[in-house]
Design a protein around this motif. Structure first.
Motif, PDB file in Angstrom:
ATOM      1  N   TYR A  17       0.841  -1.192   0.000  1.00 20.78           N
ATOM      2  CA  TYR A  17       0.000   0.000   0.000  1.00 20.78           C
ATOM      3  C   TYR A  17       0.881   1.248   0.000  1.00 20.78           C
ATOM      4  O   TYR A  17       1.758   1.408   0.843  1.00 20.78           O
ATOM      5  CB  TYR A  17      -0.904   0.005   1.236  1.00 20.78           C
ATOM      6  CG  TYR A  17      -1.706   1.275   1.412  1.00 20.78           C
ATOM      7  CD1 TYR A  17      -2.785   1.557   0.579  1.00 20.78           C
ATOM      8  CD2 TYR A  17      -1.378   2.186   2.418  1.00 20.78           C
ATOM      9  CE1 TYR A  17      -3.519   2.726   0.745  1.00 20.78           C
ATOM     10  CE2 TYR A  17      -2.110   3.349   2.598  1.00 20.78           C
ATOM     11  CZ  TYR A  17      -3.185   3.611   1.749  1.00 20.78           C
ATOM     12  OH  TYR A  17      -3.913   4.766   1.913  1.00 20.78           O
ATOM     13  N   VAL A  18       0.647   2.128  -0.973  1.00 14.14           N
ATOM     14  CA  VAL A  18       1.375   3.393  -1.074  1.00 14.14           C
ATOM     15  C   VAL A  18       0.393   4.522  -0.793  1.00 14.14           C
ATOM     16  O   VAL A  18      -0.561   4.715  -1.562  1.00 14.14           O
ATOM     17  CB  VAL A  18       2.003   3.576  -2.470  1.00 14.14           C
ATOM     18  CG1 VAL A  18       2.747   4.910  -2.546  1.00 14.14           C
ATOM     19  CG2 VAL A  18       2.938   2.420  -2.795  1.00 14.14           C
ATOM     20  N   PRO A  19       0.563   5.255   0.306  1.00 13.90           N
ATOM     21  CA  PRO A  19      -0.389   6.318   0.658  1.00 13.90           C
ATOM     22  C   PRO A  19      -0.484   7.394  -0.418  1.00 13.90           C
ATOM     23  O   PRO A  19       0.462   7.610  -1.193  1.00 13.90           O
ATOM     24  CB  PRO A  19       0.176   6.880   1.967  1.00 13.90           C
ATOM     25  CG  PRO A  19       1.099   5.832   2.478  1.00 13.90           C
ATOM     26  CD  PRO A  19       1.646   5.130   1.289  1.00 13.90           C
ATOM     27  N   GLY A  20      -1.609   8.062  -0.458  1.00 17.05           N
ATOM     28  CA  GLY A  20      -1.774   9.174  -1.374  1.00 17.05           C
ATOM     29  C   GLY A  20      -1.012  10.398  -0.897  1.00 17.05           C
ATOM     30  O   GLY A  20      -0.516  10.453   0.236  1.00 17.05           O
ATOM     31  N   GLN A  21      -0.897  11.393  -1.772  1.00 16.56           N
ATOM     32  CA  GLN A  21      -0.188  12.627  -1.434  1.00 16.56           C
ATOM     33  C   GLN A  21      -1.031  13.825  -1.853  1.00 16.56           C
ATOM     34  O   GLN A  21      -1.603  13.848  -2.947  1.00 16.56           O
ATOM     35  CB  GLN A  21       1.168  12.687  -2.149  1.00 16.56           C
ATOM     36  CG  GLN A  21       2.166  11.649  -1.674  1.00 16.56           C
ATOM     37  CD  GLN A  21       3.500  11.763  -2.402  1.00 16.56           C
ATOM     38  OE1 GLN A  21       3.612  12.482  -3.390  1.00 16.56           O
ATOM     39  NE2 GLN A  21       4.498  11.066  -1.898  1.00 16.56           N
TER      40      GLN A  21
ATOM     41  N   PRO B  95      -4.059   7.067  -3.217  1.00 15.46           N
ATOM     42  CA  PRO B  95      -3.260   5.929  -2.744  1.00 15.46           C
ATOM     43  C   PRO B  95      -3.266   4.804  -3.773  1.00 15.46           C
ATOM     44  O   PRO B  95      -4.190   4.687  -4.579  1.00 15.46           O
ATOM     45  CB  PRO B  95      -3.948   5.517  -1.442  1.00 15.46           C
ATOM     46  CG  PRO B  95      -5.298   6.104  -1.511  1.00 15.46           C
ATOM     47  CD  PRO B  95      -5.209   7.329  -2.347  1.00 15.46           C
ATOM     48  N   ARG B  96      -2.226   3.977  -3.735  1.00 12.87           N
ATOM     49  CA  ARG B  96      -2.082   2.913  -4.723  1.00 12.87           C
ATOM     50  C   ARG B  96      -1.817   1.574  -4.049  1.00 12.87           C
ATOM     51  O   ARG B  96      -1.291   1.502  -2.945  1.00 12.87           O
ATOM     52  CB  ARG B  96      -0.916   3.219  -5.663  1.00 12.87           C
ATOM     53  CG  ARG B  96      -1.111   4.414  -6.585  1.00 12.87           C
ATOM     54  CD  ARG B  96       0.168   4.712  -7.334  1.00 12.87           C
ATOM     55  NE  ARG B  96       1.227   5.180  -6.448  1.00 12.87           N
ATOM     56  CZ  ARG B  96       2.527   5.063  -6.705  1.00 12.87           C
ATOM     57  NH1 ARG B  96       2.936   4.445  -7.789  1.00 12.87           N
ATOM     58  NH2 ARG B  96       3.417   5.537  -5.847  1.00 12.87           N
ATOM     59  N   LEU B  97      -2.160   0.515  -4.763  1.00 13.20           N
ATOM     60  CA  LEU B  97      -1.788  -0.840  -4.392  1.00 13.20           C
ATOM     61  C   LEU B  97      -0.861  -1.370  -5.470  1.00 13.20           C
ATOM     62  O   LEU B  97      -1.237  -1.440  -6.646  1.00 13.20           O
ATOM     63  CB  LEU B  97      -3.024  -1.736  -4.263  1.00 13.20           C
ATOM     64  CG  LEU B  97      -3.931  -1.470  -3.070  1.00 13.20           C
ATOM     65  CD1 LEU B  97      -5.207  -2.296  -3.172  1.00 13.20           C
ATOM     66  CD2 LEU B  97      -3.214  -1.774  -1.757  1.00 13.20           C
ATOM     67  N   LEU B  98       0.360  -1.717  -5.079  1.00 10.70           N
ATOM     68  CA  LEU B  98       1.343  -2.238  -6.025  1.00 10.70           C
ATOM     69  C   LEU B  98       1.474  -3.743  -5.856  1.00 10.70           C
ATOM     70  O   LEU B  98       1.739  -4.240  -4.757  1.00 10.70           O
ATOM     71  CB  LEU B  98       2.706  -1.572  -5.796  1.00 10.70           C
ATOM     72  CG  LEU B  98       2.743  -0.038  -5.924  1.00 10.70           C
ATOM     73  CD1 LEU B  98       4.162   0.470  -5.681  1.00 10.70           C
ATOM     74  CD2 LEU B  98       2.244   0.415  -7.289  1.00 10.70           C
ATOM     75  N   ASN B  99       1.280  -4.489  -6.935  1.00  9.36           N
ATOM     76  CA  ASN B  99       1.374  -5.943  -6.894  1.00  9.36           C
ATOM     77  C   ASN B  99       2.814  -6.417  -6.997  1.00  9.36           C
ATOM     78  O   ASN B  99       3.636  -5.808  -7.681  1.00  9.36           O
ATOM     79  CB  ASN B  99       0.563  -6.559  -8.033  1.00  9.36           C
ATOM     80  CG  ASN B  99      -0.922  -6.562  -7.763  1.00  9.36           C
ATOM     81  OD1 ASN B  99      -1.389  -5.888  -6.847  1.00  9.36           O
ATOM     82  ND2 ASN B  99      -1.675  -7.305  -8.543  1.00  9.36           N
ATOM     83  N   ASN B 100       3.094  -7.517  -6.310  1.00 11.82           N
ATOM     84  CA  ASN B 100       4.400  -8.158  -6.396  1.00 11.82           C
ATOM     85  C   ASN B 100       4.207  -9.666  -6.438  1.00 11.82           C
ATOM     86  O   ASN B 100       3.226 -10.191  -5.900  1.00 11.82           O
ATOM     87  CB  ASN B 100       5.281  -7.771  -5.204  1.00 11.82           C
ATOM     88  CG  ASN B 100       6.701  -8.276  -5.369  1.00 11.82           C
ATOM     89  OD1 ASN B 100       7.322  -8.099  -6.412  1.00 11.82           O
ATOM     90  ND2 ASN B 100       7.232  -8.930  -4.349  1.00 11.82           N
ATOM     91  N   GLU B 101       5.124 -10.360  -7.107  1.00  9.37           N
ATOM     92  CA  GLU B 101       5.029 -11.822  -7.211  1.00  9.37           C
ATOM     93  C   GLU B 101       6.362 -12.449  -6.818  1.00  9.37           C
ATOM     94  O   GLU B 101       7.424 -12.025  -7.281  1.00  9.37           O
ATOM     95  CB  GLU B 101       4.661 -12.224  -8.644  1.00  9.37           C
ATOM     96  CG  GLU B 101       3.285 -11.730  -9.062  1.00  9.37           C
ATOM     97  CD  GLU B 101       2.991 -11.999 -10.530  1.00  9.37           C
ATOM     98  OE1 GLU B 101       3.956 -12.229 -11.296  1.00  9.37           O
ATOM     99  OE2 GLU B 101       1.814 -11.949 -10.918  1.00  9.37           O
ATOM    100  N   ASN B 102       6.302 -13.448  -5.946  1.00  7.01           N
ATOM    101  CA  ASN B 102       7.469 -14.246  -5.575  1.00  7.01           C
ATOM    102  C   ASN B 102       7.217 -15.673  -6.018  1.00  7.01           C
ATOM    103  O   ASN B 102       6.115 -16.210  -5.846  1.00  7.01           O
ATOM    104  CB  ASN B 102       7.707 -14.216  -4.069  1.00  7.01           C
ATOM    105  CG  ASN B 102       8.105 -12.845  -3.560  1.00  7.01           C
ATOM    106  OD1 ASN B 102       7.273 -11.952  -3.432  1.00  7.01           O
ATOM    107  ND2 ASN B 102       9.374 -12.668  -3.256  1.00  7.01           N
ATOM    108  N   TYR B 103       8.253 -16.298  -6.571  1.00  7.64           N
ATOM    109  CA  TYR B 103       8.135 -17.670  -7.075  1.00  7.64           C
ATOM    110  C   TYR B 103       9.032 -18.596  -6.256  1.00  7.64           C
ATOM    111  O   TYR B 103      10.127 -18.212  -5.838  1.00  7.64           O
ATOM    112  CB  TYR B 103       8.540 -17.738  -8.544  1.00  7.64           C
ATOM    113  CG  TYR B 103       7.653 -16.944  -9.466  1.00  7.64           C
ATOM    114  CD1 TYR B 103       6.585 -17.545 -10.135  1.00  7.64           C
ATOM    115  CD2 TYR B 103       7.880 -15.582  -9.690  1.00  7.64           C
ATOM    116  CE1 TYR B 103       5.767 -16.819 -10.996  1.00  7.64           C
ATOM    117  CE2 TYR B 103       7.065 -14.849 -10.543  1.00  7.64           C
ATOM    118  CZ  TYR B 103       6.016 -15.473 -11.193  1.00  7.64           C
ATOM    119  OH  TYR B 103       5.210 -14.753 -12.035  1.00  7.64           O
TER     120      TYR B 103
END
Length: 264
Positions: free
Chosen positions: A181-185, A197-205
């Motif tokens: 979660y990245v807060p808004g500005q 605000p944004r939600l950034l996806n990440n993937e671990n394998y």
């Protein structure tokens, strides 16, 4: 308050399941394909009273999450989506110990790594499932299993649901999806605008070989190093098949590499 039992099943395969490769403490009962148990519908209301492994959190509105500051954030107010799919999907939730199945509708919450469930897709009442390695979830072509101990911490936790991507008697490949979660500005001048605000996806394998789980980095110069042997052959295969592990082909390229290793 009522508590929900969601039941899990492992379909019989000609090769060991991912759970067996990781040597889970609770081995699943193998149910033959076509068994009456597989299509048996466990009554929703009876299931609510059966086991304590799921919480009793029934809600009408679940389209929000709580950030690290304890603030309630509505899904509609962020860039991105806290759900893998915003629609509820028809699913089988399987109890590994007995092989029993409940047919219901679920959607996966990426942000807090949990499932929501409904008796029907359009129901208002939504139940938040407890995170537990006793249960598998299958819908569409997706198969989720819960791993108790991952080799890395993701969002301050080293456990969670993973997607089974490939599986044979020698190696398995899984993917853990997570969000930051990245807060808004607020705008600092009249020339700027507020940032949501944004939600950034990440993937671990991860790959599982001989009951050992290892993170694999999707990179043409690094992926082969995750394997304990045949690294020379794997390196040559990556070059020969022109595996680039770009975002658009990452899953496919890793599947090719894992399946190649499984046939060595």
């Amino acid at each position: 308050m009522k508590k929900l039992l969601f039941l899990l099943m492992i379909i019989l395969l000609s090769t060991p399941s991912f759970a067996q490769l990781l040597n889970f403490s609770q081995e699943p009962i193998v149910i033959p394909e076509g068994s009456a148990l597989i299509t048996k519908q466990t009554d929703w209301d009876k299931a609510l009273n059966k086991i304590d492994d799921f919480n009793n959190n029934l809600k009408n509105n679940t389209n929000f999450f709580i950030n690290k500051k304890g603030e309630k954030v509505e899904n509609i107010n962020v860039i991105g989506d806290m759900y893998l799919s915003s629609n509820f999907k028809k699913a089988k939730v399987i109890y590994k110990k007995t092989g029993e199945v409940i047919n219901l509708f679920v959607r996966y919450r990426i942000f807090d790594d949990s499932f929501e469930a409904r008796k029907a897709a359009e129901d208002e009442n939504t139940l938040i499932m407890e995170r537990s390695n006793q249960f598998d979830v299958k819908y569409d072509d997706r198969h989720f299993v819960f791993i108790n101990k991952l080799p890395v911490f993701i969002n301050e936790a080293n456990n969670g649901y993973v997607l089974v991507m490939a599986e044979n008697d020698k190696v398995s490949l899984v993917k853990r999806i997570s969000q930051k979660y990245v807060p808004g500005q607020k705008a600092r001048s009249a020339m700027e605008s507020n940032k949501k605000p944004r939600l950034l996806n990440n993937e671990n394998y991860f790959i599982a070989i001989d009951n050992k789980l290892t993170e694999i980095e999707p990179h043409k110069r690094k992926a082969y190093k995750a394997f304990p042997d045949h690294q020379k052959e794997l390196k040559q295969f990556i070059k020969k098949d022109n595996l680039k592990f770009k975002e658009s082909s990452r899953d496919e390229d890793l599947n090719k590499l894992v399946n190649y290793y499984g046939n060595l």
